[in-house]
Design a protein around this motif. Sequence first.
Motif, PDB file in Angstrom:
ATOM      1  N   ILE A  43      29.935  48.862  35.618  1.00  0.00           N
ATOM      2  CA  ILE A  43      30.324  50.261  35.388  1.00  0.00           C
ATOM      3  C   ILE A  43      31.819  50.358  35.105  1.00  0.00           C
ATOM      4  O   ILE A  43      32.239  51.034  34.157  1.00  0.00           O
ATOM      5  CB  ILE A  43      29.927  51.146  36.590  1.00  0.00           C
ATOM      6  N   LEU A  44      32.631  49.672  35.902  1.00  0.00           N
ATOM      7  CA  LEU A  44      34.082  49.712  35.687  1.00  0.00           C
ATOM      8  C   LEU A  44      34.464  49.150  34.322  1.00  0.00           C
ATOM      9  O   LEU A  44      35.307  49.718  33.618  1.00  0.00           O
ATOM     10  CB  LEU A  44      34.805  48.952  36.800  1.00  0.00           C
ATOM     11  N   PHE A  96      24.818  44.867  43.987  1.00  0.00           N
ATOM     12  CA  PHE A  96      25.658  46.067  44.040  1.00  0.00           C
ATOM     13  C   PHE A  96      27.018  45.782  43.402  1.00  0.00           C
ATOM     14  O   PHE A  96      27.504  46.554  42.572  1.00  0.00           O
ATOM     15  CB  PHE A  96      25.841  46.534  45.490  1.00  0.00           C
ATOM     16  N   GLN A  97      27.621  44.666  43.776  1.00  0.00           N
ATOM     17  CA  GLN A  97      28.932  44.298  43.241  1.00  0.00           C
ATOM     18  C   GLN A  97      28.882  44.171  41.720  1.00  0.00           C
ATOM     19  O   GLN A  97      29.749  44.683  41.016  1.00  0.00           O
ATOM     20  CB  GLN A  97      29.414  42.986  43.865  1.00  0.00           C
ATOM     21  N   THR A 131      26.814  45.579  39.664  1.00  0.00           N
ATOM     22  CA  THR A 131      26.622  46.906  39.081  1.00  0.00           C
ATOM     23  C   THR A 131      27.942  47.668  39.014  1.00  0.00           C
ATOM     24  O   THR A 131      28.273  48.280  37.992  1.00  0.00           O
ATOM     25  CB  THR A 131      25.585  47.708  39.891  1.00  0.00           C
ATOM     26  N   VAL A 132      28.709  47.610  40.088  1.00  0.00           N
ATOM     27  CA  VAL A 132      30.003  48.299  40.108  1.00  0.00           C
ATOM     28  C   VAL A 132      30.947  47.694  39.064  1.00  0.00           C
ATOM     29  O   VAL A 132      31.618  48.423  38.328  1.00  0.00           O
ATOM     30  CB  VAL A 132      30.633  48.241  41.520  1.00  0.00           C
ATOM     31  N   VAL A 168      41.211  47.192  43.986  1.00  0.00           N
ATOM     32  CA  VAL A 168      39.995  46.709  43.339  1.00  0.00           C
ATOM     33  C   VAL A 168      40.263  45.432  42.529  1.00  0.00           C
ATOM     34  O   VAL A 168      39.374  44.613  42.333  1.00  0.00           O
ATOM     35  CB  VAL A 168      39.370  47.819  42.458  1.00  0.00           C
TER      36      VAL A 168
END
Length: 96
Positions: A9-10, A2-3, A5-6, A32
């Motif tokens: 995306i960022l 999950f991390q 993937t985030v 963040v």
Amino acid sequence: SFQKTVVDILLTKFGKAADKYQPRTMILAGGVAANSLLRRSFEKEMGQKFPKAHLVVPEPDLCTDNAVMIAWAAEKKYQRKEFADLKTTAEPNMAL
């Protein structure tokens, strides 16, 4: 996963904005920016894609509180002797 993937995306969104605006300075800030994977990935990927841009990533302990981030930005302006006169009025969209 999950991390990762985030972070991906960022970085994709950041890269698209940087492609469009070609900034001379890129800053990773806010809560963040305390994330170690994002910090490493930002420095590596943006450093490779935009080698002429100056990357700014404050120390992690400065990334957890917005008041601290504002103080950090003010300190940098103070060090450069960038002072506002006393006639400055509140402007919600004023650039740091």
